[in-house]
Motif scaffolding. Structure first.
Motif, PDB file in Angstrom:
ATOM      1  N   ALA A   1       0.816  -1.214   0.000  1.00  0.00           N
ATOM      2  CA  ALA A   1       0.000   0.000   0.000  1.00  0.00           C
ATOM      3  C   ALA A   1       0.851   1.265   0.000  1.00  0.00           C
ATOM      4  CB  ALA A   1      -0.945  -0.003   1.205  1.00  0.00           C
ATOM      5  N   ASP A   2       2.066   1.166   0.535  1.00  0.00           N
ATOM      6  CA  ASP A   2       2.951   2.337   0.568  1.00  0.00           C
ATOM      7  C   ASP A   2       3.998   2.275  -0.555  1.00  0.00           C
ATOM      8  OD1 ASP A   2       4.400   0.207   1.551  1.00  0.00           O
ATOM      9  OD2 ASP A   2       5.360   1.365   3.169  1.00  0.00           O
ATOM     10  N   PHE A   3       3.633   1.642  -1.661  1.00  0.00           N
ATOM     11  CA  PHE A   3       4.583   1.464  -2.770  1.00  0.00           C
ATOM     12  C   PHE A   3       5.092   2.798  -3.301  1.00  0.00           C
ATOM     13  CE2 PHE A   3       5.416   0.835  -7.375  1.00  0.00           C
ATOM     14  CZ  PHE A   3       6.487  -0.040  -7.263  1.00  0.00           C
ATOM     15  N   GLU A   4       4.204   3.767  -3.449  1.00  0.00           N
ATOM     16  CA  GLU A   4       4.632   5.073  -3.958  1.00  0.00           C
ATOM     17  C   GLU A   4       5.708   5.679  -3.056  1.00  0.00           C
ATOM     18  OE1 GLU A   4       2.898   9.548  -5.036  1.00  0.00           O
ATOM     19  OE2 GLU A   4       1.658   8.112  -3.930  1.00  0.00           O
ATOM     20  N   ARG A   5       5.486   5.650  -1.742  1.00  0.00           N
ATOM     21  CA  ARG A   5       6.467   6.213  -0.807  1.00  0.00           C
ATOM     22  C   ARG A   5       7.790   5.488  -0.908  1.00  0.00           C
ATOM     23  NH1 ARG A   5       8.749   4.779   3.543  1.00  0.00           N
ATOM     24  NH2 ARG A   5       7.476   2.883   3.747  1.00  0.00           N
ATOM     25  N   ARG A   6       7.742   4.166  -1.022  1.00  0.00           N
ATOM     26  CA  ARG A   6       8.978   3.382  -1.105  1.00  0.00           C
ATOM     27  C   ARG A   6       9.770   3.724  -2.372  1.00  0.00           C
ATOM     28  NH1 ARG A   6       7.859  -2.843   0.865  1.00  0.00           N
ATOM     29  NH2 ARG A   6       6.723  -2.381   2.797  1.00  0.00           N
ATOM     30  N   VAL A   7       9.056   3.855  -3.486  1.00  0.00           N
ATOM     31  CA  VAL A   7       9.740   4.176  -4.746  1.00  0.00           C
ATOM     32  C   VAL A   7      10.348   5.576  -4.680  1.00  0.00           C
ATOM     33  CG1 VAL A   7       9.437   4.559  -7.214  1.00  0.00           C
ATOM     34  CG2 VAL A   7       8.295   2.636  -6.106  1.00  0.00           C
ATOM     35  N   LEU A   8       9.579   6.542  -4.215  1.00  0.00           N
ATOM     36  CA  LEU A   8      10.085   7.921  -4.151  1.00  0.00           C
ATOM     37  C   LEU A   8      11.285   8.032  -3.215  1.00  0.00           C
ATOM     38  CD1 LEU A   8       6.750   9.965  -4.155  1.00  0.00           C
ATOM     39  CD2 LEU A   8       8.299   9.501  -6.064  1.00  0.00           C
ATOM     40  N   ALA A   9      11.367   7.162  -2.213  1.00  0.00           N
ATOM     41  CA  ALA A   9      12.528   7.178  -1.320  1.00  0.00           C
ATOM     42  C   ALA A   9      13.798   6.756  -2.053  1.00  0.00           C
ATOM     43  CB  ALA A   9      12.276   6.253  -0.130  1.00  0.00           C
ATOM     44  N   ASN A  10      13.660   6.059  -3.186  1.00  0.00           N
ATOM     45  CA  ASN A  10      14.827   5.619  -3.956  1.00  0.00           C
ATOM     46  C   ASN A  10      15.225   6.595  -5.067  1.00  0.00           C
ATOM     47  OD1 ASN A  10      15.226   3.192  -2.551  1.00  0.00           O
ATOM     48  ND2 ASN A  10      13.747   2.091  -3.831  1.00  0.00           N
ATOM     49  N   VAL A  11      14.452   7.670  -5.219  1.00  0.00           N
ATOM     50  CA  VAL A  11      14.733   8.634  -6.291  1.00  0.00           C
ATOM     51  C   VAL A  11      15.944   9.478  -5.927  1.00  0.00           C
ATOM     52  CG1 VAL A  11      13.860  10.653  -7.535  1.00  0.00           C
ATOM     53  CG2 VAL A  11      12.346   8.696  -7.086  1.00  0.00           C
ATOM     54  N   VAL A  12      16.937   9.472  -6.809  1.00  0.00           N
ATOM     55  CA  VAL A  12      18.172  10.228  -6.564  1.00  0.00           C
ATOM     56  C   VAL A  12      18.244  11.490  -7.411  1.00  0.00           C
ATOM     57  CG1 VAL A  12      19.482   8.191  -5.870  1.00  0.00           C
ATOM     58  CG2 VAL A  12      19.439   8.853  -8.284  1.00  0.00           C
ATOM     59  N   SER A  13      17.340  11.628  -8.390  1.00  0.00           N
ATOM     60  CA  SER A  13      17.371  12.811  -9.253  1.00  0.00           C
ATOM     61  C   SER A  13      16.010  13.017  -9.895  1.00  0.00           C
ATOM     62  CB  SER A  13      18.441  12.644 -10.345  1.00  0.00           C
ATOM     63  OG  SER A  13      18.471  13.768 -11.197  1.00  0.00           O
ATOM     64  N   GLU A  14      15.582  14.293  -9.972  1.00  0.00           N
ATOM     65  CA  GLU A  14      14.349  14.655 -10.663  1.00  0.00           C
ATOM     66  C   GLU A  14      14.718  15.591 -11.806  1.00  0.00           C
ATOM     67  OE1 GLU A  14      11.460  16.176  -7.963  1.00  0.00           O
ATOM     68  OE2 GLU A  14      11.328  14.294  -6.831  1.00  0.00           O
ATOM     69  N   GLU A  15      14.350  15.203 -13.016  1.00  0.00           N
ATOM     70  CA  GLU A  15      14.830  15.898 -14.211  1.00  0.00           C
ATOM     71  C   GLU A  15      13.797  16.871 -14.779  1.00  0.00           C
ATOM     72  OE1 GLU A  15      17.965  15.492 -15.037  1.00  0.00           O
ATOM     73  OE2 GLU A  15      18.132  14.058 -13.380  1.00  0.00           O
ATOM     74  N   GLU A  16      14.291  17.831 -15.578  1.00  0.00           N
ATOM     75  CA  GLU A  16      13.445  18.872 -16.150  1.00  0.00           C
ATOM     76  C   GLU A  16      12.711  18.438 -17.411  1.00  0.00           C
ATOM     77  OE1 GLU A  16      12.621  21.876 -14.953  1.00  0.00           O
ATOM     78  OE2 GLU A  16      13.616  21.195 -13.139  1.00  0.00           O
ATOM     79  N   ASN A  17      13.070  17.286 -17.961  1.00  0.00           N
ATOM     80  CA  ASN A  17      12.310  16.742 -19.090  1.00  0.00           C
ATOM     81  C   ASN A  17      12.562  15.238 -19.166  1.00  0.00           C
ATOM     82  OD1 ASN A  17      14.494  16.153 -21.232  1.00  0.00           O
ATOM     83  ND2 ASN A  17      14.893  18.295 -20.719  1.00  0.00           N
ATOM     84  N   VAL A  18      11.711  14.533 -19.883  1.00  0.00           N
ATOM     85  CA  VAL A  18      11.765  13.072 -19.883  1.00  0.00           C
ATOM     86  C   VAL A  18      13.003  12.539 -20.599  1.00  0.00           C
ATOM     87  CG1 VAL A  18      10.411  12.751 -21.993  1.00  0.00           C
ATOM     88  CG2 VAL A  18      10.303  11.026 -20.176  1.00  0.00           C
ATOM     89  N   LYS A  19      13.521  13.272 -21.584  1.00  0.00           N
ATOM     90  CA  LYS A  19      14.712  12.813 -22.296  1.00  0.00           C
ATOM     91  C   LYS A  19      15.920  12.762 -21.361  1.00  0.00           C
ATOM     92  CE  LYS A  19      12.994  12.181 -26.404  1.00  0.00           C
ATOM     93  NZ  LYS A  19      12.775  10.803 -26.903  1.00  0.00           N
ATOM     94  N   ALA A  20      15.950  13.627 -20.362  1.00  0.00           N
ATOM     95  CA  ALA A  20      17.044  13.602 -19.386  1.00  0.00           C
ATOM     96  C   ALA A  20      16.964  12.339 -18.533  1.00  0.00           C
ATOM     97  CB  ALA A  20      16.991  14.848 -18.501  1.00  0.00           C
ATOM     98  N   VAL A  21      15.746  11.866 -18.257  1.00  0.00           N
ATOM     99  CA  VAL A  21      15.577  10.604 -17.532  1.00  0.00           C
ATOM    100  C   VAL A  21      16.134   9.459 -18.365  1.00  0.00           C
ATOM    101  CG1 VAL A  21      13.914   8.994 -16.531  1.00  0.00           C
ATOM    102  CG2 VAL A  21      13.540  11.467 -16.317  1.00  0.00           C
ATOM    103  N   VAL A  22      15.761   9.427 -19.637  1.00  0.00           N
ATOM    104  CA  VAL A  22      16.262   8.383 -20.538  1.00  0.00           C
ATOM    105  C   VAL A  22      17.784   8.392 -20.572  1.00  0.00           C
ATOM    106  CG1 VAL A  22      16.284   7.559 -22.921  1.00  0.00           C
ATOM    107  CG2 VAL A  22      14.174   8.490 -21.951  1.00  0.00           C
ATOM    108  N   ARG A  23      18.348   9.577 -20.694  1.00  0.00           N
ATOM    109  CA  ARG A  23      19.805   9.706 -20.800  1.00  0.00           C
ATOM    110  C   ARG A  23      20.510   9.175 -19.567  1.00  0.00           C
ATOM    111  NH1 ARG A  23      19.591  14.241 -22.779  1.00  0.00           N
ATOM    112  NH2 ARG A  23      19.646  15.531 -20.904  1.00  0.00           N
TER     113      ARG A  23
END
Length: 267
Positions: free
Chosen positions: A165-187
């Motif tokens: 039930a807390d899957f979203e919280r668990r995933v967001l805890a593993n996020v090390v970077s938030e990018e300004e566009n989706v291509k930066a995520v791919v890169r």
């Protein structure tokens, strides 16, 4: 003739050439398009087709996050066409009186998770994205359409069988970077700077297919991203309308579908 006269003559010729070039450029219509970064591949192709059909028009396509384009337009940036990856930023531009006519949905998309082919995070399925212990994930920022869609997916996955039930919280805890566009995520995932990321299905281009592994998101937990396009109030006519007709016509639609996008809803 003295060297001084030769140099003077060369300088005059150079000045004449510059003025001539500037005059030609000033006389050439320039069509400026602001497009979501995820549209780069199909829009490059559509823009090239437009140049073939309208050889007297110069086309410039600027790619960035839809939120960045909206802010640029609010601060006076000049453009003819705005193609946004969601309704939120198109609506913001429209409310500020910058849109001419009504925005149109011209394509749709779905999200997938991607991991490097080498799989350094030892990820076997979507459930592993919430695993504790040093996993490195990268998402688009919440202001970016792909980032907002991604967080919607995480909330929906938390309601699916096999996910906590807390899957979203668990995933967001593993996020090390938030990018300004989706291509930066791919890169970042492609370069091995992250173990996984959430992107559009269309971002997994043929050139990346051997370097990235895709994890499909169950239909019940996925989102249907809608792309909106509109002419802007200062659009150059009829050049801008001709681009819109190409994009919304059979040729433009076929190009988008070939690049992994879904067609818009039937009228």
């Amino acid at each position: 003739m003295s060297w001084r006269r030769i140099l003077s003559a060369l300088a005059m010729l150079t000045l004449a050439a510059v003025l001539y070039r500037r005059g030609r450029e000033a006389a050439t219509p320039v069509l400026t398009i602001f497009a979501a970064a995820s549209l780069a591949e199909p829009f490059d192709e559509i823009a090239e087709r437009y140049r073939q059909l309208h050889p007297g028009v110069m086309v410039r396509v600027n790619y960035a996050g839809s939120q960045q384009h909206a802010i640029y337009l609010e601060h006076g940036a000049a453009a003819d066409v705005f193609a946004s990856a969601d309704e939120r930023w198109m609506d913001r531009v429209r409310r500020r009186g910058l849109v001419s006519g009504h925005p149109v949905v011209f394509a749709r998309n779905r999200l997938v998770a991607i991991i490097p082919a080498s799989n350094p995070g030892d990820i076997d399925g979507l459930e592993d994205l919430g695993r504790a212990g040093g996993l490195k994930l990268v998402l688009a920022a919440d202001a970016v359409p792909a980032g907002r869609y991604g967080r919607d997916v995480l909330r929906k996955l938390a309601q699916q069988p096999g996910f906590p039930a807390d899957f979203e919280r668990r995933v967001l805890a593993n996020v090390v970077s938030e990018e300004e566009n989706v291509k930066a995520v791919v890169r970042k995932v492609h370069l091995g700077e992250a173990d996984a990321g959430l992107v559009y299905r269309s971002d997994l281009t043929p050139g990346l297919a051997s370097r990235l592994t895709m994890l499909e998101i169950p239909h019940a937990a996925n989102v249907l991203a809608s792309y909106h396009v509109a002419l802007l109030v200062r659009a150059r006519e009829p050049e801008a309308r001709a681009f819109l007709e190409l994009l919304l016509g059979n040729e433009g639609r076929a190009t988008l579908v070939r690049h992994g996008f879904l067609p818009p809803p039937s009228p």
